[in-house]
Scaffold this motif. Structure first.
Motif, PDB file in Angstrom:
ATOM      1  N   LYS A  37       0.843  -1.192   0.000  1.00  0.00           N
ATOM      2  CA  LYS A  37       0.000   0.000   0.000  1.00  0.00           C
ATOM      3  C   LYS A  37       0.883   1.248   0.000  1.00  0.00           C
ATOM      4  CE  LYS A  37      -3.308  -2.423   2.997  1.00  0.00           C
ATOM      5  NZ  LYS A  37      -4.029  -2.373   4.297  1.00  0.00           N
ATOM      6  N   PRO A  38       0.360   2.364  -0.473  1.00  0.00           N
ATOM      7  CA  PRO A  38       1.165   3.589  -0.435  1.00  0.00           C
ATOM      8  C   PRO A  38       1.658   3.928   0.970  1.00  0.00           C
ATOM      9  CG  PRO A  38      -0.710   3.886  -1.883  1.00  0.00           C
ATOM     10  CD  PRO A  38      -0.896   2.551  -1.225  1.00  0.00           C
ATOM     11  N   GLU A  39       0.883   3.568   1.981  1.00  0.00           N
ATOM     12  CA  GLU A  39       1.307   3.866   3.357  1.00  0.00           C
ATOM     13  C   GLU A  39       2.452   2.980   3.837  1.00  0.00           C
ATOM     14  OE1 GLU A  39      -1.814   3.290   2.262  1.00  0.00           O
ATOM     15  OE2 GLU A  39      -2.983   2.132   3.735  1.00  0.00           O
ATOM     16  N   ASP A  40       2.842   2.007   3.036  1.00  0.00           N
ATOM     17  CA  ASP A  40       4.029   1.203   3.356  1.00  0.00           C
ATOM     18  C   ASP A  40       5.314   1.894   2.910  1.00  0.00           C
ATOM     19  OD1 ASP A  40       2.149  -1.691   2.404  1.00  0.00           O
ATOM     20  OD2 ASP A  40       2.637  -1.047   4.447  1.00  0.00           O
ATOM     21  N   THR A  41       5.173   3.008   2.211  1.00  0.00           N
ATOM     22  CA  THR A  41       6.346   3.764   1.764  1.00  0.00           C
ATOM     23  C   THR A  41       7.151   4.238   2.966  1.00  0.00           C
ATOM     24  OG1 THR A  41       5.290   4.486  -0.279  1.00  0.00           O
ATOM     25  CG2 THR A  41       7.120   5.820   0.547  1.00  0.00           C
ATOM     26  N   ALA A  42       8.427   3.889   2.972  1.00  0.00           N
ATOM     27  CA  ALA A  42       9.290   4.225   4.103  1.00  0.00           C
ATOM     28  C   ALA A  42      10.707   3.765   3.802  1.00  0.00           C
ATOM     29  CB  ALA A  42       8.785   3.551   5.383  1.00  0.00           C
ATOM     30  N   VAL A  43      11.619   4.169   4.670  1.00  0.00           N
ATOM     31  CA  VAL A  43      12.946   3.565   4.684  1.00  0.00           C
ATOM     32  C   VAL A  43      12.876   2.378   5.640  1.00  0.00           C
ATOM     33  CG1 VAL A  43      15.383   3.852   5.210  1.00  0.00           C
ATOM     34  CG2 VAL A  43      14.092   5.746   4.179  1.00  0.00           C
ATOM     35  N   TYR A  44      13.270   1.221   5.157  1.00  0.00           N
ATOM     36  CA  TYR A  44      13.221   0.005   5.947  1.00  0.00           C
ATOM     37  C   TYR A  44      14.612  -0.328   6.477  1.00  0.00           C
ATOM     38  CZ  TYR A  44       8.429  -0.923   4.588  1.00  0.00           C
ATOM     39  OH  TYR A  44       7.065  -0.843   4.421  1.00  0.00           O
ATOM     40  N   TYR A  45      14.670  -0.617   7.764  1.00  0.00           N
ATOM     41  CA  TYR A  45      15.929  -0.911   8.430  1.00  0.00           C
ATOM     42  C   TYR A  45      15.928  -2.338   8.967  1.00  0.00           C
ATOM     43  CZ  TYR A  45      16.492   4.165   8.526  1.00  0.00           C
ATOM     44  OH  TYR A  45      16.592   5.490   8.174  1.00  0.00           O
TER      45      TYR A  45
ATOM     46  N   PHE B 246      25.750  -7.935  21.128  1.00  0.00           N
ATOM     47  CA  PHE B 246      25.724  -6.846  20.167  1.00  0.00           C
ATOM     48  C   PHE B 246      24.298  -6.584  19.712  1.00  0.00           C
ATOM     49  CE2 PHE B 246      24.612  -8.807  16.166  1.00  0.00           C
ATOM     50  CZ  PHE B 246      25.017 -10.130  16.299  1.00  0.00           C
ATOM     51  N   GLY B 247      24.109  -5.372  19.261  1.00  0.00           N
ATOM     52  CA  GLY B 247      22.868  -4.990  18.608  1.00  0.00           C
ATOM     53  C   GLY B 247      23.253  -4.062  17.468  1.00  0.00           C
ATOM     54  N   SER B 248      22.862  -4.399  16.266  1.00  0.00           N
ATOM     55  CA  SER B 248      23.290  -3.629  15.101  1.00  0.00           C
ATOM     56  C   SER B 248      22.128  -3.302  14.186  1.00  0.00           C
ATOM     57  CB  SER B 248      24.351  -4.422  14.307  1.00  0.00           C
ATOM     58  OG  SER B 248      25.516  -4.596  15.057  1.00  0.00           O
ATOM     59  N   TRP B 249      22.287  -2.224  13.446  1.00  0.00           N
ATOM     60  CA  TRP B 249      21.294  -1.769  12.476  1.00  0.00           C
ATOM     61  C   TRP B 249      21.926  -1.628  11.100  1.00  0.00           C
ATOM     62  CZ3 TRP B 249      16.124  -0.841  13.430  1.00  0.00           C
ATOM     63  CH2 TRP B 249      15.734  -0.834  14.776  1.00  0.00           C
ATOM     64  N   GLY B 250      21.149  -1.891  10.083  1.00  0.00           N
ATOM     65  CA  GLY B 250      21.578  -1.603   8.733  1.00  0.00           C
ATOM     66  C   GLY B 250      21.409  -0.128   8.423  1.00  0.00           C
ATOM     67  N   GLN B 251      21.874   0.275   7.243  1.00  0.00           N
ATOM     68  CA  GLN B 251      21.807   1.685   6.871  1.00  0.00           C
ATOM     69  C   GLN B 251      20.441   2.089   6.341  1.00  0.00           C
ATOM     70  OE1 GLN B 251      25.154   2.467   4.239  1.00  0.00           O
ATOM     71  NE2 GLN B 251      26.449   2.909   5.999  1.00  0.00           N
ATOM     72  N   GLY B 252      19.611   1.124   6.026  1.00  0.00           N
ATOM     73  CA  GLY B 252      18.272   1.433   5.547  1.00  0.00           C
ATOM     74  C   GLY B 252      18.171   1.341   4.044  1.00  0.00           C
ATOM     75  N   ILE B 253      16.973   0.989   3.586  1.00  0.00           N
ATOM     76  CA  ILE B 253      16.722   0.881   2.155  1.00  0.00           C
ATOM     77  C   ILE B 253      15.327   1.431   1.868  1.00  0.00           C
ATOM     78  CG2 ILE B 253      15.805  -1.488   2.291  1.00  0.00           C
ATOM     79  CD1 ILE B 253      17.393  -2.002  -0.342  1.00  0.00           C
ATOM     80  N   GLN B 254      15.228   2.188   0.780  1.00  0.00           N
ATOM     81  CA  GLN B 254      13.980   2.865   0.457  1.00  0.00           C
ATOM     82  C   GLN B 254      12.994   1.917  -0.220  1.00  0.00           C
ATOM     83  OE1 GLN B 254      13.063   6.243   1.050  1.00  0.00           O
ATOM     84  NE2 GLN B 254      11.043   5.490   0.407  1.00  0.00           N
ATOM     85  N   VAL B 255      11.761   1.948   0.256  1.00  0.00           N
ATOM     86  CA  VAL B 255      10.647   1.264  -0.395  1.00  0.00           C
ATOM     87  C   VAL B 255       9.585   2.315  -0.686  1.00  0.00           C
ATOM     88  CG1 VAL B 255       8.762  -0.378  -0.116  1.00  0.00           C
ATOM     89  CG2 VAL B 255      11.063  -0.973   0.676  1.00  0.00           C
ATOM     90  N   THR B 256       9.226   2.443  -1.954  1.00  0.00           N
ATOM     91  CA  THR B 256       8.235   3.422  -2.361  1.00  0.00           C
ATOM     92  C   THR B 256       7.094   2.713  -3.083  1.00  0.00           C
ATOM     93  OG1 THR B 256       9.932   5.124  -2.608  1.00  0.00           O
ATOM     94  CG2 THR B 256       7.798   5.537  -3.652  1.00  0.00           C
ATOM     95  N   VAL B 257       5.874   2.929  -2.601  1.00  0.00           N
ATOM     96  CA  VAL B 257       4.700   2.309  -3.206  1.00  0.00           C
ATOM     97  C   VAL B 257       3.840   3.406  -3.813  1.00  0.00           C
ATOM     98  CG1 VAL B 257       2.729   0.798  -2.854  1.00  0.00           C
ATOM     99  CG2 VAL B 257       4.775   0.514  -1.435  1.00  0.00           C
ATOM    100  N   SER B 258       3.674   3.341  -5.123  1.00  0.00           N
ATOM    101  CA  SER B 258       2.888   4.365  -5.820  1.00  0.00           C
ATOM    102  C   SER B 258       1.422   3.950  -5.906  1.00  0.00           C
ATOM    103  CB  SER B 258       3.455   4.599  -7.213  1.00  0.00           C
ATOM    104  OG  SER B 258       3.355   3.417  -7.984  1.00  0.00           O
ATOM    105  N   SER B 259       0.550   4.932  -5.870  1.00  0.00           N
ATOM    106  CA  SER B 259      -0.894   4.642  -5.919  1.00  0.00           C
ATOM    107  C   SER B 259      -1.401   4.579  -7.347  1.00  0.00           C
ATOM    108  CB  SER B 259      -1.662   5.714  -5.151  1.00  0.00           C
ATOM    109  OG  SER B 259      -1.379   6.987  -5.668  1.00  0.00           O
TER     110      SER B 259
END
Length: 122
Positions: free
Chosen positions: A88-96, A109-122
């Motif tokens: 859905k368009p509301e799923d648009t976000a940077v995913y980590y 340890f606890g680690s995070w990735g740099q993030g990846i863009q997900v864009t959902v067009s309507s």
């Protein structure tokens, strides 16, 4: 150190699917929990899905994605996946991606990735 590298993001139309991957590398003895969070513009980061290392993996999902997203992992590859369907368009976000576990030294340890863009067009 532990490095997390995400892949699989991009642009998709509403109703489509994407599969995110996240591979962990470094001085890892074991990974207990892996998961995905997301942050949309102007909003706080929210946890999307988590999975434990137990046999079969215990999973948990945000209410907003239940029934549409599936988290899975390959323990041998220290990799976690997020299959996203019926986007859905509301799923648009940077995913980590995130991971928590033990270093070879035995410390946590606890680690995070740099993030990846997900864009959902309507």
């Amino acid at each position: 150190q532990v490095q997390l590298v995400e892949s699989g993001g991009g642009l998709v139309q509403a109703g489509g699917s994407l599969r995110l991957s996240c591979a962990a590398s470094g001085d890892i003895f074991s990974i207990e929990t892996m998961g995905w969070s997301r942050q949309a513009p102007g909003k706080q980061r929210e946890v999307v899905a988590t999975i434990t290392s137990t046999s079969g993996g215990t999973t948990d999902y945000a209410d907003s994605v239940k029934g549409r997203f599936t988290v899975s992992r390959d323990n041998a590859k220290n990799t976690v996946y997020l299959q996203m369907n019926s986007l859905k368009p509301e799923d648009t976000a940077v995913y980590y991606c995130n991971a928590a576990g033990l270093y070879l030294s035995g410390t946590y340890f606890g680690s995070w990735g740099q993030g990846i863009q997900v864009t959902v067009s309507s």
